[in-house]
Scaffold this motif. Structure first.
Motif, PDB file in Angstrom:
ATOM      1  N   TRP A 145       5.749  -1.076   8.031  1.00  0.00           N
ATOM      2  CA  TRP A 145       5.650   0.301   7.559  1.00  0.00           C
ATOM      3  C   TRP A 145       7.051   0.768   7.165  1.00  0.00           C
ATOM      4  O   TRP A 145       7.981   0.689   7.979  1.00  0.00           O
ATOM      5  CB  TRP A 145       5.114   1.224   8.657  1.00  0.00           C
ATOM      6  CG  TRP A 145       3.645   1.092   8.923  1.00  0.00           C
ATOM      7  CD1 TRP A 145       2.994   0.007   9.411  1.00  0.00           C
ATOM      8  CD2 TRP A 145       2.654   2.111   8.745  1.00  0.00           C
ATOM      9  NE1 TRP A 145       1.653   0.267   9.548  1.00  0.00           N
ATOM     10  CE2 TRP A 145       1.414   1.555   9.148  1.00  0.00           C
ATOM     11  CE3 TRP A 145       2.692   3.431   8.294  1.00  0.00           C
ATOM     12  CZ2 TRP A 145       0.231   2.282   9.101  1.00  0.00           C
ATOM     13  CZ3 TRP A 145       1.511   4.154   8.257  1.00  0.00           C
ATOM     14  CH2 TRP A 145       0.296   3.580   8.649  1.00  0.00           C
ATOM     15  N   ARG A 149       1.550   9.780   8.029  1.00  0.00           N
ATOM     16  CA  ARG A 149       2.960   9.864   8.412  1.00  0.00           C
ATOM     17  C   ARG A 149       3.701  10.753   7.418  1.00  0.00           C
ATOM     18  O   ARG A 149       4.724  10.371   6.841  1.00  0.00           O
ATOM     19  CB  ARG A 149       3.589   8.468   8.450  1.00  0.00           C
ATOM     20  CG  ARG A 149       3.064   7.562   9.545  1.00  0.00           C
ATOM     21  CD  ARG A 149       3.275   8.119  10.928  1.00  0.00           C
ATOM     22  NE  ARG A 149       4.652   8.510  11.178  1.00  0.00           N
ATOM     23  CZ  ARG A 149       5.056   9.102  12.292  1.00  0.00           C
ATOM     24  NH1 ARG A 149       4.197   9.402  13.247  1.00  0.00           N
ATOM     25  NH2 ARG A 149       6.324   9.426  12.453  1.00  0.00           N
ATOM     26  N   GLU A 157       2.221  -6.156   8.843  1.00  0.00           N
ATOM     27  CA  GLU A 157       2.131  -4.756   9.264  1.00  0.00           C
ATOM     28  C   GLU A 157       3.497  -4.066   9.253  1.00  0.00           C
ATOM     29  O   GLU A 157       3.923  -3.457  10.227  1.00  0.00           O
ATOM     30  CB  GLU A 157       1.485  -4.647  10.649  1.00  0.00           C
ATOM     31  CG  GLU A 157       0.035  -5.097  10.674  1.00  0.00           C
ATOM     32  CD  GLU A 157      -0.600  -4.940  12.042  1.00  0.00           C
ATOM     33  OE1 GLU A 157      -0.177  -4.041  12.791  1.00  0.00           O
ATOM     34  OE2 GLU A 157      -1.510  -5.730  12.361  1.00  0.00           O
ATOM     35  N   CYS A 171       1.438   5.151  -0.065  1.00  0.00           N
ATOM     36  CA  CYS A 171       0.750   6.402   0.247  1.00  0.00           C
ATOM     37  C   CYS A 171       0.852   7.348  -0.949  1.00  0.00           C
ATOM     38  O   CYS A 171       1.929   7.550  -1.510  1.00  0.00           O
ATOM     39  CB  CYS A 171       1.360   7.055   1.485  1.00  0.00           C
ATOM     40  SG  CYS A 171       0.535   8.604   1.930  1.00  0.00           S
ATOM     41  N   THR A 217      -2.916   4.645  -1.870  1.00  0.00           N
ATOM     42  CA  THR A 217      -3.890   5.092  -0.880  1.00  0.00           C
ATOM     43  C   THR A 217      -3.874   6.612  -0.753  1.00  0.00           C
ATOM     44  O   THR A 217      -2.983   7.284  -1.281  1.00  0.00           O
ATOM     45  CB  THR A 217      -3.575   4.502   0.505  1.00  0.00           C
ATOM     46  OG1 THR A 217      -2.420   5.161   1.051  1.00  0.00           O
ATOM     47  CG2 THR A 217      -3.312   3.007   0.413  1.00  0.00           C
ATOM     48  N   CYS A 244      -3.758   9.760   2.225  1.00  0.00           N
ATOM     49  CA  CYS A 244      -2.766  10.002   3.269  1.00  0.00           C
ATOM     50  C   CYS A 244      -2.794   8.929   4.354  1.00  0.00           C
ATOM     51  O   CYS A 244      -3.852   8.580   4.875  1.00  0.00           O
ATOM     52  CB  CYS A 244      -3.001  11.372   3.898  1.00  0.00           C
ATOM     53  SG  CYS A 244      -1.821  11.772   5.203  1.00  0.00           S
ATOM     54  N   ASN A 245      -1.617   8.401   4.685  1.00  0.00           N
ATOM     55  CA  ASN A 245      -1.489   7.402   5.746  1.00  0.00           C
ATOM     56  C   ASN A 245      -1.158   8.023   7.099  1.00  0.00           C
ATOM     57  O   ASN A 245      -0.965   7.304   8.078  1.00  0.00           O
ATOM     58  CB  ASN A 245      -0.399   6.381   5.384  1.00  0.00           C
ATOM     59  CG  ASN A 245      -0.853   5.423   4.303  1.00  0.00           C
ATOM     60  OD1 ASN A 245      -2.040   5.171   4.162  1.00  0.00           O
ATOM     61  ND2 ASN A 245       0.078   4.900   3.534  1.00  0.00           N
ATOM     62  N   THR A 265       5.911   6.836   2.046  1.00  0.00           N
ATOM     63  CA  THR A 265       5.767   5.638   2.865  1.00  0.00           C
ATOM     64  C   THR A 265       5.060   4.521   2.104  1.00  0.00           C
ATOM     65  O   THR A 265       4.379   4.754   1.108  1.00  0.00           O
ATOM     66  CB  THR A 265       4.962   5.932   4.146  1.00  0.00           C
ATOM     67  OG1 THR A 265       3.633   6.333   3.788  1.00  0.00           O
ATOM     68  CG2 THR A 265       5.626   7.024   4.967  1.00  0.00           C
ATOM     69  N   CYS A 266       5.229   3.314   2.639  1.00  0.00           N
ATOM     70  CA  CYS A 266       4.564   2.136   2.076  1.00  0.00           C
ATOM     71  C   CYS A 266       4.280   1.162   3.210  1.00  0.00           C
ATOM     72  O   CYS A 266       5.114   0.966   4.103  1.00  0.00           O
ATOM     73  CB  CYS A 266       5.443   1.468   1.019  1.00  0.00           C
ATOM     74  SG  CYS A 266       4.772  -0.095   0.371  1.00  0.00           S
ATOM     75  N   ILE A 267       3.101   0.559   3.182  1.00  0.00           N
ATOM     76  CA  ILE A 267       2.722  -0.470   4.149  1.00  0.00           C
ATOM     77  C   ILE A 267       2.703  -1.811   3.423  1.00  0.00           C
ATOM     78  O   ILE A 267       2.159  -1.913   2.316  1.00  0.00           O
ATOM     79  CB  ILE A 267       1.328  -0.193   4.751  1.00  0.00           C
ATOM     80  CG1 ILE A 267       1.287   1.204   5.373  1.00  0.00           C
ATOM     81  CG2 ILE A 267       0.956  -1.260   5.780  1.00  0.00           C
ATOM     82  CD1 ILE A 267      -0.114   1.669   5.731  1.00  0.00           C
ATOM     83  N   LEU A 318       0.848  -1.191   0.000  1.00  0.00           N
ATOM     84  CA  LEU A 318       0.000   0.000   0.000  1.00  0.00           C
ATOM     85  C   LEU A 318       0.886   1.244   0.000  1.00  0.00           C
ATOM     86  O   LEU A 318       1.525   1.566   1.005  1.00  0.00           O
ATOM     87  CB  LEU A 318      -0.925  -0.002   1.222  1.00  0.00           C
ATOM     88  CG  LEU A 318      -1.881  -1.198   1.301  1.00  0.00           C
ATOM     89  CD1 LEU A 318      -1.380  -2.200   2.338  1.00  0.00           C
ATOM     90  CD2 LEU A 318      -3.291  -0.757   1.650  1.00  0.00           C
TER      91      LEU A 318
END
Length: 269
Positions: free
Chosen positions: A70, A55, A68, A15, A50, A52-53, A61-63, A13
């Protein structure tokens, strides 16, 4: 036909919020997708862009799921070995570990750019040109706060009045729906009219939307009358409207101080 999610082993995922876009999230996403496509891994994985996450200071960023994981401060060069290690169930090398913000099991996240949470300031006694002597503080004006606010007021309308600058006052008990399906505008619907409020970020070049956008949300308590409420202004300081509560004991006012103002107490002593 879309991708068969039942056949995928990993989801990435990325951001795509404003800060991550500025930091190069699109290039990071393209690099990851190119690697997956060229290595015949497209159908075994899923990539999602996605909003905004939350952060922004660690952008982009990437999840990664499962687990889980990050990741922070990514580049096209950094994302490929990270994607590869997850798909092959291999441990990250030491260099890639430095891009980990958090993973399941950690008690704390590791950020190089941690910011202190932004909280509303305490109520301050002021002599306001419109409201007179009153206690006042500023809340948050993004749609992430304003949309929940209006939903709550819809569900708890007793003793609440909305007065927009160009319209007659309306009791919230007459509002039967809150609709936020437009890109920028929230609609409050009564049986006879629709009241529109611009609550989302708007293009800088659109002066009409800039004029109507709620950019300042002020919570107030008049000292002499004990009237409580919320006043909305645009970025130019012009008053767009206000909401008033029938008393400081109003359930919705209690919600405002607890949720919208994050437990900012009003000390009248």
């Amino acid at each position: 036909m879309g991708k068969n999610i039942a056949n995928t082993t990993h989801t990435f995922l990325f951001c795509d919020g404003g800060s991550c876009q500025k930091a190069g999230s699109e290039q990071v996403t393209r690099a990851a997708r190119a690697y997956l496509r060229n290595n015949n891994l497209w159908d075994k994985t899923h990539t999602i862009k996605t909003r905004c996450n939350g952060r922004c200071e660690d952008a982009p960023t990437c999840i990664v799921q499962p687990g889980e994981f990050w990741y922070k401060e990514l580049t096209p060069e950094k994302i490929t070995p990270i994607v590869k290690s997850h798909i092959n169930n291999e441990p990250l090398n030491q260099e890639d570990e430095t891009n980990l913000l958090y993973k399941k099991g950690w008690k704390e996240q590791i950020s190089n750019n941690e910011r202190a949470p932004i909280k509303p300031k305490p109520f301050e006694l002021k002599n306001d040109a419109e409201l007179g002597e009153c206690f006042i503080t500023k809340g948050f004006s993004s749609d992430q706060y304003l949309y929940p606010l209006f939903l709550y007021l819809l569900e708890n309308p007793k003793g609440i009045t909305l007065a927009m600058a160009d319209k007659n006052p309306v009791s919230f008990e007459k509002i039967n729906a809150v609709n936020y399906s437009d890109t920028h505008t929230l609609e409050l619907k009564t049986e006879t009219t629709i009241i529109k409020l611009t609550i989302a970020a708007v293009p800088k070049e659109n002066k009409e939307l800039q004029q109507s956008k709620i950019s300042s949300t002020e919570y107030f308590h008049q000292k002499e009358t004990a009237l409580t409420g919320i006043r909305f202004k645009n970025k130019f300081g012009e008053i767009l409207g206000k909401i008033t509560f029938d008393s400081i004991e109003n359930k919705a006012w209690e919600y405002c101080t607890k949720i919208q103002l994050q437990n900012t107490c009003l000390d009248l002593t």
